[in-house]
Write a protein that holds these residues in place. Structure first.
Motif, PDB file in Angstrom:
ATOM      1  N   THR A 181       0.843  -1.193   0.000  1.00  0.00           N
ATOM      2  CA  THR A 181       0.000   0.000   0.000  1.00  0.00           C
ATOM      3  C   THR A 181       0.883   1.250   0.000  1.00  0.00           C
ATOM      4  OG1 THR A 181      -0.136  -0.060   2.409  1.00  0.00           O
ATOM      5  CG2 THR A 181      -1.919  -1.117   1.183  1.00  0.00           C
ATOM      6  N   ASN A 182       0.348   2.357  -0.496  1.00  0.00           N
ATOM      7  CA  ASN A 182       1.083   3.621  -0.554  1.00  0.00           C
ATOM      8  C   ASN A 182       1.187   4.246   0.831  1.00  0.00           C
ATOM      9  OD1 ASN A 182       1.408   3.478  -3.336  1.00  0.00           O
ATOM     10  ND2 ASN A 182      -0.543   4.505  -3.717  1.00  0.00           N
ATOM     11  N   GLU A 183       2.148   5.116   0.995  1.00  0.00           N
ATOM     12  CA  GLU A 183       2.362   5.854   2.235  1.00  0.00           C
ATOM     13  C   GLU A 183       1.086   6.610   2.627  1.00  0.00           C
ATOM     14  OE1 GLU A 183       4.399   7.051   5.534  1.00  0.00           O
ATOM     15  OE2 GLU A 183       5.272   5.809   3.972  1.00  0.00           O
ATOM     16  N   GLY A 184       0.617   6.431   3.854  1.00  0.00           N
ATOM     17  CA  GLY A 184      -0.565   7.122   4.352  1.00  0.00           C
ATOM     18  C   GLY A 184      -1.881   6.436   4.042  1.00  0.00           C
ATOM     19  N   TYR A 185      -1.891   5.525   3.078  1.00  0.00           N
ATOM     20  CA  TYR A 185      -3.101   4.789   2.703  1.00  0.00           C
ATOM     21  C   TYR A 185      -3.395   3.751   3.777  1.00  0.00           C
ATOM     22  CZ  TYR A 185      -6.119   1.629   0.011  1.00  0.00           C
ATOM     23  OH  TYR A 185      -7.153   0.843  -0.418  1.00  0.00           O
ATOM     24  N   ARG A 186      -4.641   3.658   4.186  1.00  0.00           N
ATOM     25  CA  ARG A 186      -5.025   2.638   5.172  1.00  0.00           C
ATOM     26  C   ARG A 186      -6.366   2.055   4.796  1.00  0.00           C
ATOM     27  NH1 ARG A 186      -4.303   3.414  11.335  1.00  0.00           N
ATOM     28  NH2 ARG A 186      -4.012   1.192  11.177  1.00  0.00           N
ATOM     29  N   GLN A 187      -6.462   0.753   4.908  1.00  0.00           N
ATOM     30  CA  GLN A 187      -7.748   0.074   4.775  1.00  0.00           C
ATOM     31  C   GLN A 187      -7.832  -0.937   5.897  1.00  0.00           C
ATOM     32  OE1 GLN A 187      -9.322  -0.931   0.917  1.00  0.00           O
ATOM     33  NE2 GLN A 187     -10.001  -2.924   1.661  1.00  0.00           N
ATOM     34  N   ILE A 188      -8.891  -0.830   6.687  1.00  0.00           N
ATOM     35  CA  ILE A 188      -9.102  -1.685   7.850  1.00  0.00           C
ATOM     36  C   ILE A 188     -10.397  -2.456   7.648  1.00  0.00           C
ATOM     37  CG2 ILE A 188      -9.446  -1.750  10.356  1.00  0.00           C
ATOM     38  CD1 ILE A 188      -6.672  -0.700   9.570  1.00  0.00           C
ATOM     39  N   LYS A 189     -10.374  -3.746   7.983  1.00  0.00           N
ATOM     40  CA  LYS A 189     -11.589  -4.566   7.954  1.00  0.00           C
ATOM     41  C   LYS A 189     -11.784  -5.155   9.342  1.00  0.00           C
ATOM     42  CE  LYS A 189     -12.939  -6.564   4.040  1.00  0.00           C
ATOM     43  NZ  LYS A 189     -12.992  -7.496   2.897  1.00  0.00           N
TER      44      LYS A 189
END
Length: 156
Positions: free
Chosen positions: A62-70
């Motif tokens: 993932t890119n810097e600062g990108y977040r995906q939480i499940k």
């Protein structure tokens, strides 16, 4: 006789502590096994794989600062995505089920961006590779071929 009065209580205490330790270890093993083979918990996206002919041809983080939480409960799923370069909100909520090596998520609602997708497609079916601390959900095409995957690590 005095010796027995001193040693017996000590021996009883020692046996009791040993039984308590065995029970605590058994509970720990049960909790570890619950975590090991379940999606229940919180996961963070770490990267992706692209596939061709069902083989990984490319991978990226993932890119810097990108977040995906499940987050998964016993029957519900909720996810959110933060993309610093984009002000569009992305989240979804629904139910999920697992059978064999398939993960099926049925979204009930989501952000405005996701709502447009849900209007056309509510059910998302993935191939699932679940391990103790990681899982991979693989998008498959109509013929059952792997397209790409999202790769997650357990954070709670």
């Amino acid at each position: 006789m005095k010796f027995l009065k001193i040693v017996c209580p000590f021996f009883i205490l020692l046996v009791s502590c040993n039984e308590y330790a065995k029970e605590a270890n058994a509970k720990t093993l049960i909790m570890e096994n619950k975590t090991t083979n379940t999606l229940e918990g919180t996961w963070e996206l770490t990267g992706y794989y692209n596939y061709k002919d069902n083989q990984i041809i490319d991978s990226f983080n993932t890119n810097e600062g990108y977040r995906q939480i499940k987050m998964y409960t016993p029957t519900k799923v909720m996810w959110s995505k933060e993309v610093p370069a984009d002000s569009t909100e992305w989240y979804g909520y629904g139910t999920y089920s697992i059978s064999d090596s398939r993960l099926t998520e049925v979204l009930e609602y989501g952000s405005a961006s996701m709502k447009k997708i849900i209007e056309n497609k509510k059910e998302f079916v993935f191939e699932l590779i679940l391990k103790e601390r990681t899982y991979i959900q693989i998008e498959i095409d109509e013929e059952g071929n792997r397209i790409y995957s999202e790769n997650y690590r357990r954070i709670e």
